[in-house]
Design an enzyme around this catalytic site. Structure first.
Site, PDB file in Angstrom:
ATOM      1  N   ARG A   1      -9.358   1.004   9.388  1.00 44.70           N
ATOM      2  CA  ARG A   1      -9.021  -0.395   9.631  1.00 44.70           C
ATOM      3  C   ARG A   1     -10.093  -1.125  10.405  1.00 44.70           C
ATOM      4  NH1 ARG A   1      -2.803  -1.631  10.041  1.00 44.70           N
ATOM      5  NH2 ARG A   1      -2.199   0.335   9.231  1.00 44.70           N
TER       6      ARG A   1
ATOM      7  N   ARG B   1      -0.253  -9.176  13.282  1.00 47.12           N
ATOM      8  CA  ARG B   1      -0.807  -8.121  12.416  1.00 47.12           C
ATOM      9  C   ARG B   1      -1.662  -8.739  11.304  1.00 47.12           C
ATOM     10  NH1 ARG B   1       4.469  -5.387  10.616  1.00 47.12           N
ATOM     11  NH2 ARG B   1       3.120  -4.102   9.314  1.00 47.12           N
TER      12      ARG B   1
ATOM     13  N   ARG C   1      11.750  -2.190  10.597  1.00 48.03           N
ATOM     14  CA  ARG C   1      10.745  -1.849  11.608  1.00 48.03           C
ATOM     15  C   ARG C   1      10.629  -2.953  12.650  1.00 48.03           C
ATOM     16  NH1 ARG C   1       5.513   0.096   8.264  1.00 48.03           N
ATOM     17  NH2 ARG C   1       4.523  -1.139   9.903  1.00 48.03           N
TER      18      ARG C   1
ATOM     19  N   LYS D   1       0.832  -1.216   0.000  1.00 44.55           N
ATOM     20  CA  LYS D   1       0.000   0.000   0.000  1.00 44.55           C
ATOM     21  C   LYS D   1       0.864   1.263   0.000  1.00 44.55           C
ATOM     22  CE  LYS D   1      -1.946  -1.143   3.940  1.00 44.55           C
ATOM     23  NZ  LYS D   1      -1.214  -2.386   4.229  1.00 44.55           N
TER      24      LYS D   1
ATOM     25  N   ARG E   1      11.914  -5.792   4.337  1.00 51.23           N
ATOM     26  CA  ARG E   1      11.631  -4.357   4.197  1.00 51.23           C
ATOM     27  C   ARG E   1      12.633  -3.516   4.992  1.00 51.23           C
ATOM     28  NH1 ARG E   1       5.841  -1.883   5.355  1.00 51.23           N
ATOM     29  NH2 ARG E   1       6.025  -3.011   7.313  1.00 51.23           N
TER      30      ARG E   1
HETATM   31  P1  AP5 Z   1       4.927  -1.605   1.782  1.00 50.48           P
HETATM   32  O1  AP5 Z   1       4.571  -0.732   0.640  1.00 50.48           O
HETATM   33  O2  AP5 Z   1       5.691  -1.015   2.919  1.00 50.48           O
HETATM   34  O3  AP5 Z   1       3.628  -2.379   2.326  1.00 50.48           O
HETATM   35  P2  AP5 Z   1       2.372  -1.869   3.155  1.00 50.48           P
HETATM   36  O4  AP5 Z   1       1.166  -2.530   2.593  1.00 50.48           O
HETATM   37  O5  AP5 Z   1       2.366  -0.369   3.208  1.00 50.48           O
HETATM   38  O6  AP5 Z   1       2.702  -2.518   4.552  1.00 50.48           O
HETATM   39  P3  AP5 Z   1       2.684  -1.975   6.060  1.00 50.48           P
HETATM   40  O7  AP5 Z   1       3.335  -3.068   6.886  1.00 50.48           O
HETATM   41  O8  AP5 Z   1       3.288  -0.611   6.181  1.00 50.48           O
HETATM   42  O9  AP5 Z   1       1.211  -1.920   6.356  1.00 50.48           O
HETATM   43  P4  AP5 Z   1       0.550  -1.953   7.710  1.00 50.48           P
HETATM   44  O10 AP5 Z   1      -0.814  -1.569   7.308  1.00 50.48           O
HETATM   45  O11 AP5 Z   1       0.658  -3.176   8.504  1.00 50.48           O
HETATM   46  O12 AP5 Z   1       1.435  -0.944   8.608  1.00 50.48           O
HETATM   47  P5  AP5 Z   1       1.207   0.562   9.043  1.00 50.48           P
HETATM   48  O13 AP5 Z   1       2.491   1.236   8.946  1.00 50.48           O
HETATM   49  O14 AP5 Z   1       0.033   1.134   8.344  1.00 50.48           O
HETATM   50  O15 AP5 Z   1       5.734  -2.853   1.176  1.00 50.48           O
HETATM   51  C1  AP5 Z   1       6.240  -3.884   2.023  1.00 50.48           C
HETATM   52  C2  AP5 Z   1       7.581  -4.394   1.462  1.00 50.48           C
HETATM   53  O16 AP5 Z   1       7.327  -5.054   0.210  1.00 50.48           O
HETATM   54  C3  AP5 Z   1       8.608  -3.291   1.148  1.00 50.48           C
HETATM   55  O17 AP5 Z   1       9.887  -3.773   1.427  1.00 50.48           O
HETATM   56  C4  AP5 Z   1       8.448  -3.036  -0.369  1.00 50.48           C
HETATM   57  O18 AP5 Z   1       9.656  -2.570  -0.971  1.00 50.48           O
HETATM   58  C5  AP5 Z   1       8.067  -4.431  -0.850  1.00 50.48           C
HETATM   59  N1  AP5 Z   1       7.166  -4.422  -1.997  1.00 50.48           N
HETATM   60  C6  AP5 Z   1       6.064  -3.641  -2.186  1.00 50.48           C
HETATM   61  N2  AP5 Z   1       5.449  -3.955  -3.342  1.00 50.48           N
HETATM   62  C7  AP5 Z   1       6.175  -4.975  -3.902  1.00 50.48           C
HETATM   63  C8  AP5 Z   1       6.037  -5.733  -5.097  1.00 50.48           C
HETATM   64  N3  AP5 Z   1       5.017  -5.530  -5.952  1.00 50.48           N
HETATM   65  N4  AP5 Z   1       6.942  -6.692  -5.357  1.00 50.48           N
HETATM   66  C9  AP5 Z   1       7.988  -6.928  -4.503  1.00 50.48           C
HETATM   67  N5  AP5 Z   1       8.177  -6.224  -3.344  1.00 50.48           N
HETATM   68  C10 AP5 Z   1       7.270  -5.263  -3.042  1.00 50.48           C
HETATM   69  O19 AP5 Z   1       0.776   0.386  10.573  1.00 50.48           O
HETATM   70  C11 AP5 Z   1       1.705   0.007  11.562  1.00 50.48           C
HETATM   71  C12 AP5 Z   1       1.003  -0.112  12.921  1.00 50.48           C
HETATM   72  O20 AP5 Z   1       0.434   1.169  13.293  1.00 50.48           O
HETATM   73  C13 AP5 Z   1      -0.200  -1.069  12.957  1.00 50.48           C
HETATM   74  O21 AP5 Z   1       0.213  -2.410  13.188  1.00 50.48           O
HETATM   75  C14 AP5 Z   1      -0.998  -0.497  14.141  1.00 50.48           C
HETATM   76  O22 AP5 Z   1      -0.407  -0.827  15.357  1.00 50.48           O
HETATM   77  C15 AP5 Z   1      -0.843   1.000  13.945  1.00 50.48           C
HETATM   78  N6  AP5 Z   1      -1.876   1.576  13.070  1.00 50.48           N
HETATM   79  C16 AP5 Z   1      -1.681   2.194  11.859  1.00 50.48           C
HETATM   80  N7  AP5 Z   1      -2.839   2.609  11.355  1.00 50.48           N
HETATM   81  C17 AP5 Z   1      -3.800   2.251  12.243  1.00 50.48           C
HETATM   82  C18 AP5 Z   1      -5.216   2.398  12.262  1.00 50.48           C
HETATM   83  N8  AP5 Z   1      -5.872   2.995  11.252  1.00 50.48           N
HETATM   84  N9  AP5 Z   1      -5.888   1.893  13.304  1.00 50.48           N
HETATM   85  C19 AP5 Z   1      -5.246   1.314  14.344  1.00 50.48           C
HETATM   86  N10 AP5 Z   1      -3.903   1.134  14.401  1.00 50.48           N
HETATM   87  C20 AP5 Z   1      -3.194   1.610  13.353  1.00 50.48           C
END
Ligand code: AP5
Length: 217
Positions: A88, A171, A160, A13, A127
């Site tokens: 979420r 997660r 991370r 994403k 990552r």
């Molecule tokens: P990346 O683009 O970083 O993936 P992502 O979907 O953004 O993954 P996240 O882990 O950031 O999502 P998340 O929703 O769990 O975490 P968030 O930070 O929002 O890509 C991942 C890897 O794959 C990278 O290395 C990239 O280079 C690689 N890649 C990408 N596309 C590729 C492809 N096509 N082919 C090959 N490689 C590829 O949230 C973190 C924490 O914050 C949560 O766990 C929670 O505790 C809290 N939080 C955040 N938002 C909320 C909310 N709304 N409500 C409650 N808690 C929340």
């Protein structure tokens, strides 16, 4: 245009939102990034969110909704907005609708990114993020030119802490329990829903994503 990016951790994403933000003038609102910034700045929100994030749990809805409302207040009412990692939960989706209605806007399209779990786990273990400029790398698929150093700003890359395998498992479980049901929520609310196969190379995922949101490339 208001776009919700839905999909499990590691599906890409953040990578895809950054690409689209580079192609169209848009606000990329990542609640994960906002929370990590709050932690770095040592704010009350950052301290409250810390234990939840380290355990791979969701931060409580009231904290998230207050944070997003405050962030929205600094965004122009007609800006394109890409919502990454928010909403979420059903409570967050309802809160988002209420906030958008108050400025006579709505969710225009929900893009659901999908990939098999083993790919997500592999991506997260490789990552690397730049805490300074937000760039995202992968030791396998998109490594930086110099190991551990951001190509864009020369910042030191980090793995991370919530990308450790046991936290990743939690997660992924939480995504299935609390966030996957939002697909039916949006279907029932008549939103335009588009599915994108995310287990393809980044450029191919982006082609499908841009087409799903109607952006010519
Ligand atoms: P990346 O683009 O970083 O993936 P992502 O979907 O953004 O993954 P996240 O882990 O950031 O999502 P998340 O929703 O769990 O975490 P968030 O930070 O929002 O890509 C991942 C890897 O794959 C990278 O290395 C990239 O280079 C690689 N890649 C990408 N596309 C590729 C492809 N096509 N082919 C090959 N490689 C590829 O949230 C973190 C924490 O914050 C949560 O766990 C929670 O505790 C809290 N939080 C955040 N938002 C909320 C909310 N709304 N409500 C409650 N808690 C929340």
């Amino acid at each position: 245009m208001v776009v919700v990016l839905l999909g499990p951790p590691g599906v890409g994403k953040g990578t895809q939102a950054a690409r689209l933000t580079a192609d169209i003038v848009a606000e990329h609102v990542s609640t994960g990034d906002l929370l990590r910034a709050a932690r770095r700045d040592g704010t009350t929100l950052g301290k409250e969110a810390q234990d939840f994030m380290d355990a791979g749990e969701y931060v409580p809805d009231d904290l998230i909704l207050a944070m997003v409302r405050e962030h929205f207040s600094g965004i122009s009412a007609d800006a394109h907005v890409l919502l990454d990692g928010f909403p979420r939960t059903t409570a967050q989706a309802i809160g988002l609708d209420t906030s958008l209605e108050s400025i006579e806007r709505q969710v225009d399209v929900v893009v659901v990114f999908e990939a098999p779990q083993e790919i997500l786990v592999r991506r997260l273990s490789g990552r690397r993020n730049c805490p300074d400029c937000g760039a995202i790398y992968n030791t396998c698929s998109s490594p930086p030119a110099t190991e551990g150093v951001c190509d864009r700003c020369s910042g030191a890359l980090v793995h991370r802490s919530d990308d450790e395998p046991s936290t990743v498992r939690r997660r992924l479980e939480l995504y299935q329990e609390q966030t996957a049901p939002l697909v039916s929520f949006y279907e029932q609310h008549g939103a335009r829903l588009e599915r994108v196969q995310a287990d393809q190379p980044v450029d191919d995922v982006y082609r499908d994503f841009a087409s799903a949101v109607g952006v010519a490339r």
